[in-house]
Write a protein that holds these residues in place. Sequence first.
Motif, PDB file in Angstrom:
ATOM      1  N   ALA A  15       0.824  -1.216   0.000  1.00  0.00           N
ATOM      2  CA  ALA A  15       0.000   0.000   0.000  1.00  0.00           C
ATOM      3  C   ALA A  15       0.855   1.261   0.000  1.00  0.00           C
ATOM      4  O   ALA A  15       0.390   2.323  -0.416  1.00  0.00           O
ATOM      5  CB  ALA A  15      -0.934   0.004   1.207  1.00  0.00           C
ATOM      6  N   LEU A  24      -2.822  -3.102  -5.847  1.00  0.00           N
ATOM      7  CA  LEU A  24      -4.185  -3.237  -5.328  1.00  0.00           C
ATOM      8  C   LEU A  24      -5.052  -4.029  -6.305  1.00  0.00           C
ATOM      9  O   LEU A  24      -5.816  -4.916  -5.904  1.00  0.00           O
ATOM     10  CB  LEU A  24      -4.791  -1.856  -5.076  1.00  0.00           C
ATOM     11  N   CYS A  61     -10.586  -1.832  -7.004  1.00  0.00           N
ATOM     12  CA  CYS A  61     -10.846  -3.072  -6.262  1.00  0.00           C
ATOM     13  C   CYS A  61     -12.027  -3.828  -6.858  1.00  0.00           C
ATOM     14  O   CYS A  61     -11.963  -5.044  -7.038  1.00  0.00           O
ATOM     15  CB  CYS A  61     -11.165  -2.756  -4.803  1.00  0.00           C
TER      16      CYS A  61
END
Length: 194
Positions: A15, A24, A61
């Motif tokens: 991250a 991600l 995501c």
Amino acid sequence: MDLLRKLYDWVFSLARHRHATRSLAVVSFAESSFFPIPPDVMLAPMVLARPDRAYFYATVCTIASVLGALLGYAIGYWLEPVGMWILSLLGKADTFEASKALFQQHGAWVILIKGLTPIPFKLITIASGIFQFNLALFFALCVVTRGARFFLVAFVLKRWGPAMLEMVEKRLAMWTVIGLVVLVGAFVAVKYLL
């Protein structure tokens, strides 16, 4: 367990990497089909660091997770022995028959409910393929459930920061029940209004 902790720490460290958005996407994709660490581990610190990009990260995501879900479905559908091996690694192969009966009766609800919770999503995607759940409906449910989950995390962190996330995590069961009541209410309303 030690290996899982190392994987968790490694994903968390991604991250802060300069290619965090790409990482991600990769983690979100992999978690839906075979990887044990959820993307929330990266999503949360990334949103806290850049609240202005919260919904962009949630979109990354969601898209990657849905694409990974299609891979998980394909593993179950075309590579059932591999799917069963992955389920056995996760300790879920012994509940196969019970899961099959549940899927046959309430498949859409299983996908919606489990997709919103911290239960590993790969269990659902692989099982959906093994049980040959309707692919178009599976895809639509994945978009809804994964989008709801990641956008909720992004919203909570953008709006209230880490304090609210901690409260949500402590009361995850309660928030899941509230979300399910709203979801069921929406389905009932749509059914009787249309």
